[in-house]
Design a protein around this motif. Structure first.
Motif, mmCIF file in Angstrom:
data_model
loop_
_atom_site.group_PDB
_atom_site.id
_atom_site.type_symbol
_atom_site.label_atom_id
_atom_site.label_comp_id
_atom_site.label_asym_id
_atom_site.label_seq_id
_atom_site.Cartn_x
_atom_site.Cartn_y
_atom_site.Cartn_z
ATOM 1 N N GLU A 149 0.834 -1.199 0.000
ATOM 2 C CA GLU A 149 0.000 0.000 0.000
ATOM 3 C C GLU A 149 0.875 1.258 0.000
ATOM 4 O O GLU A 149 0.607 2.215 -0.729
ATOM 5 C CB GLU A 149 -0.902 -0.031 1.235
ATOM 6 C CG GLU A 149 -1.813 1.167 1.385
ATOM 7 C CD GLU A 149 -2.517 1.151 2.750
ATOM 8 O OE1 GLU A 149 -2.937 0.063 3.202
ATOM 9 O OE2 GLU A 149 -2.610 2.238 3.368
ATOM 10 N N ILE A 150 1.928 1.229 0.793
ATOM 11 C CA ILE A 150 2.827 2.393 0.879
ATOM 12 C C ILE A 150 3.558 2.601 -0.438
ATOM 13 O O ILE A 150 3.670 3.722 -0.938
ATOM 14 C CB ILE A 150 3.805 2.211 2.063
ATOM 15 C CG1 ILE A 150 3.051 2.392 3.383
ATOM 16 C CG2 ILE A 150 4.977 3.178 1.962
ATOM 17 C CD1 ILE A 150 3.858 2.042 4.626
ATOM 18 N N SER A 153 1.047 3.882 -3.034
ATOM 19 C CA SER A 153 0.490 5.221 -2.788
ATOM 20 C C SER A 153 1.435 6.328 -3.206
ATOM 21 O O SER A 153 1.055 7.491 -3.223
ATOM 22 C CB SER A 153 0.214 5.380 -1.295
ATOM 23 O OG SER A 153 1.452 5.472 -0.597
ATOM 24 N N GLU A 155 4.022 7.132 -1.421
ATOM 25 C CA GLU A 155 4.632 7.724 -0.224
ATOM 26 C C GLU A 155 6.152 7.682 -0.266
ATOM 27 O O GLU A 155 6.821 8.482 0.376
ATOM 28 C CB GLU A 155 4.159 7.001 1.046
ATOM 29 C CG GLU A 155 2.711 7.245 1.397
ATOM 30 C CD GLU A 155 2.262 6.397 2.590
ATOM 31 O OE1 GLU A 155 2.808 6.556 3.680
ATOM 32 O OE2 GLU A 155 1.362 5.553 2.410
ATOM 33 N N ARG C 299 0.507 4.599 10.542
ATOM 34 C CA ARG C 299 1.878 4.961 10.177
ATOM 35 C C ARG C 299 2.696 5.356 11.405
ATOM 36 O O ARG C 299 3.852 5.718 11.286
ATOM 37 C CB ARG C 299 1.895 6.159 9.214
ATOM 38 C CG ARG C 299 1.231 5.927 7.886
ATOM 39 C CD ARG C 299 2.003 4.987 7.012
ATOM 40 N NE ARG C 299 1.394 4.923 5.698
ATOM 41 C CZ ARG C 299 0.337 4.167 5.397
ATOM 42 N NH1 ARG C 299 -0.207 3.416 6.318
ATOM 43 N NH2 ARG C 299 -0.145 4.167 4.168
#
Lengths: 380, 380, 380, 380
Positions: A149-150, A153, A155, C299
């Motif tokens: 997911e990170i 995304s 990020e 996070r």
């Protein structure tokens, strides 16, 4: 008192009563109480090559029936899903039979012993429209899902590097005898462990365009199975290292090693991007390290994220963070996704197609090591 | 009161007043109080390309004199040892002059910018019988010395695998401008960081027979030095990964990366043998992890050895364990070995010969990446 | 060539040539090259109770002269700063003499052997307007300074809890003989180590209003010093644990232990506030863990901040993060602050006043343990 | 095909469908496939104060029936074992009813809300000869069992110190509303978390003779339960620290804290002995750190033991080390021991007697904090 409602059954036939067979059985026993599933797994039949083992294991694990002939299981009309945990070299034959009989197939990794048979399995599944899933259990870890997911995304910015490892030491001792793991048809550390780390690499970063590797057989001889004093040569690798070029342009180094003294579960990776990094090791499977290249100067660093209910599907197991999942629960998550796919939900992942792509990478590394050159998995 | 006895002086001339120049100065100031040396370093002269910088730095660091012309320093008969911390591309010229003038030469790493010039430097030193040392400071860490002792003693059995990393993030930001580090002649992450991890690999496991690598330039353009808004292309690598085959037969994967977001000092390795393993990271430079594949079942694991007086030369700094050394103290150890070698003790290590061998490995990786094939360092 | 400018000298007289004496000497040798100081320390004289030791150590450490009579040192008009590293029981007498002679005094911790003598020392320093500093070196760690900055800035919200530990194992072995550390006048783990963790507690959270503790003598007898086989009773504690109530209302538990097998430098604390937390151990002295109770769900976590140039005065030692400082460099920082204070800069911290307050806490714990009740340090 | 043999049933009635209720259900579903038990748990009935919740949960968790009236469950002759996961204040009443009806009782921790009611529960169980177990799940961790084995074997020599912590942050936010956890009758961090760490302290080191503690209410007001904006005072502690003197003479400091920002599962301890030490944190629940004060100089350190099949009952879950157990599996182990005890095996531990002793310690700390003096648990 009120009587509870029963859900429809998903009737399970399990082939193999070893380590993975027990994992599957446990997963099917408990998944229905943890996930809100459209069907409740029912442990219908257990097959093992040894009939007595099959019977004992069926009793122990809670299967209704047992058999020494797996073909009776794949042919049983009262079975919906066939779970294959037999030695790798048997996966293809069993999967063909199950697919032909219209079953869903849940096959342990690696999918098969070589690229050709893996391709046939994939083709058969596609042709039949079969529901398939392959047991790359580590992908189920909520922390790995979070990592994906990170990465997805943005990020981390643009990903620029990857490093992957799967090192254990269960074959570090040269007196550990031969088994299906050292079978020239489909064994070796690269096949056994390299497939795991490759599945994670693909899950996070996408397809691999080319590989360049080298393999080593650390212990040239091992005892025969079964307590014999006689030894015979080992024809598979104990260790492989390879460079990988992803289609995205990212490069990385990867290692598979089953003779890494002291390492019990070093399935680890590090991904760096232009705006941050991730680091993970299955040795601390409930933690993910995230470095965001932003924030106040003097306050930055790798943040140790502990698994919690914000990280699906952790909350299915526990409403409070920090309590931790174990390996067996990764198989429970796998079973949940399988049941949902079988019942008409989104397709399971990784399916035979994905597992075939992993197998191609493994095959390409083997060819690369033999020919001492870069090899493209797509060429296999 | 009694007057103290003075030791003879080892007169130091230092070229360069940057990061490493300051490290050298600090090391020479303090080494005499920590090691029982045959001579006391005397800070005679500091040269920097900018005369005002040279003067200010000489004042700040305690040098008696300064100059803007390094040739006056190498030619000064009152200087015994020339320490070179100038940009890599200048090392050769300065070393030639110093050797010719009969000085001992203490040169920062990497030895030079390519294999050919490194070979010339090695040849000049050998021909002159010069005392030389190259500043691969991490080799001085008592924990690395312990690692070498453990490998050499056979405690790990036969070594079977190696994994090495040197990842930092000082060039991760594309707005970081050009400098000598990105100079096409001799720059790049492979040269800057890959030389460190290669020096450790050789220190622990011996010569490397062949390499196969790939390099990447993550940020294709960077600003000019000096605050300009203009950018120009980067012609060196930001990252390299390579496979290595040691002469001993061990294989390994190695990474050099100066764009690894979040990593400040991941100079790390893992060595597995048939009877045990070692793991280390400079991020925790006062610890070494040792796994002995023996002892009671259920009690085994990686042991975290903390640096202490049993690990030479830690005791020169502190009689009690756990107090920890820092990076600067590695340079103090380096200075101690240099002074001893200069005064007639055992030859310094790594000298120009060893640093040349490291450079050949780096050159072989570069060639390998360009030609996409295995290359033998000995062929360069 | 240009000649460098000389700074004025700060003439140092050092009493004691043991572990701490060597640390002081090293600090004074190197500090001038690392900090931009108003004066350059000059190693003028070394005193030790054994004249031959004094002479040998003066030679080794670079002092110009030596003496077996510390009173000649404190009385020497050519000395500006007296550094006291003699056994604790001698601190007071030496400090009185030095203050009377108009010197600055740099005294090792603990300030003295009991509250009364510490108070006298404080009073003498105040009366004379003396520049004083006490060697609680761990306070100099840039990570501890950062911790104080974080607490003070309100980043943690309101602080609600504290836990402190200083555990080592240098006295864990009952065959370790008596020394000044086990001297009934001023010895014991609480005095030796408890004073460190108390100094940190006060540095971070302010004054302690009340304590309640218990002490234990783990090894009731130890050999006499000097290799004798004879043993005599131990009259001091090997370990103390105490609860503390800070004036701010925060409560905490603290431990001092010099018989903690395996712990080499567990000087650790954890501070929780309403908006975040800090955790630290000197075992990893270049790291501080910071948890900010904010940011995106899923996070959050403890962030491992590695020491770097954003954390003063790290940049005086190295311009790049991750290179790490060692224990000796904490003493260099201490020396820098001392020289600046002596030359008219801001007063040194911790001075005799602060060290006296620490001593009162220690004394209160001792009384609390004896009387099994809460005791207020301010009552001593 | 062969039909499997059915084991006799152990019919389970579960009260409470919250966090712990789900844990119990999951444990009973899976335990039979993992342990070779004399009886197979059968999920007979689920009771919850809210009838609709009970019904939905029974469906989800696989119970045959549900009820909104727990007395129908305790009175049901077709139930063998009553599992109590209701709020603490209800434990006693439910346990009395179940014991009276001849059931085995599996009660969540803490046993009750005060020492008096816990004593009554213990007395009732003893009088009836009831099989009882209390859910201090962390004691089931194979690493904690290993710790006890190591302490008991004398590997650490004589134990000399203890430090225990249970810190989490689920109540760190003052906007977290009231619940049974903040109920003046039996709530608070000391009761909720302090009971866990006390159970471990007793498991490892035996009875506690005296305690001296202090408690703090960090957030004086919290919102009412149920989404109201109104707040009311908090009458229980958010945090407690206490000193403990064990009957063995060992002393230690212990903390319970549910407002420790960032800590999700810091259930940690450190035990030092004259020949070695142990350190553990549930944050890394599959690891135990062992320091043996022996072995070659320069090779000693804390050894990180990873859970594996040598550490019972890990092997029931997995034949390979390093795969890790999770929290839920600790409850499975608990269920296995309960079923064995119920079926006539060795008595379950901890039973009501042990849980009563834990409660006395908690009560003594509360009294100690109120009266600011040492209190003996045996006096309550």
């Amino acid at each position: 008192m009120a009587d509870a409602k029963a859900r429809p059954a998903a009737r399970i036939g399990l082939i193999g009563a070893g380590f993975m067979g027990r994992c599957h059985a446990n997963a099917f026993r408990s998944v229905g109480g943890l996930f809100d599933l459209p069907a409740e797994p029912e442990l219908r039949c257990l097959a093992d090559v040894d009939e007595a083992t099959a019977r004992r294991s069926a009793d122990a694990l809670g299967f209704a029936r047992s058999t020494g002939d797996w073909r009776r299981l794949t042919g049983d009309p009262e079975i919906d899903i066939v779970a294959i945990t037999a030695p790798n070299a048997l996966h293809a034959e069993m999967a063909f039979a199950a697919i032909e009989a219209g079953k869903a197939v849940y096959c342990e990794k690696p999918l098969s012993v070589d690229t050709a048979s893996a391709r046939s399995m994939r083709d058969a599944a596609v042709a039949a429209g079969a529901c398939t899933m392959v047991g790359f259990a580590y992908l189920r870890n909520p922390m790995i899902r979070l990592a994906r997911e990170i990465v997805g995304s943005g990020e981390l910015g643009e990903v620029v590097s990857f490093r992957g490892i799967h090192a254990e030491d269960y074959m570090a001792d040269p007196s550990t005898p031969h088994s299906f793991r050292t079978d020239p048809a489909g064994g070796g550390a690269l096949t056994d462990l390299g497939s795991h780390v490759t599945s994670i690499a693909r899950y996070l970063l996408g397809p691999i365009a080319a590989v360049n590797g080298t393999t080593a057989t650390i212990h040239p001889r091992r005892p025969e199975a079964g307590g014999s004093n006689a030894t015979r040569p080992v024809e598979v690798d104990d260790r492989a290292v390879f460079l990988a070029e992803f289609e995205s342009g990212v490069t990385g180094a990867t290692e598979a090693n089953w003779a890494a003294a002291g390492r019990k579960m070093q399935l680890a990776f590090e991904v760096a991007g232009t705006r941050g990094s991730l680091a993970f090791t299955q040795e601390r499977m409930n933690e993910l390290l995230l470095y965001p290249a932003e924030g106040a100067a003097g306050r930055r660093g790798f943040t140790r994220i502990e698994a919690g209910p914000e990280h699906p599907p952790y909350a299915n197991f526990c409403p409070a963070p920090g309590h931790q999942l174990g390996f067996n629960e990764l198989k429970v998550i796998e079973a949940a996704e399988l049941i949902e796919a079988w019942a008409g939900g989104p397709p399971a992942h990784p399916d035979f197609e994905e597992a075939y792509q992993v197998q191609r990478v493994i095959g390409a590394v083997q060819q690369s090591a033999a020919e001492r050159r870069w090899v493209e998995p797509a060429s296999l």
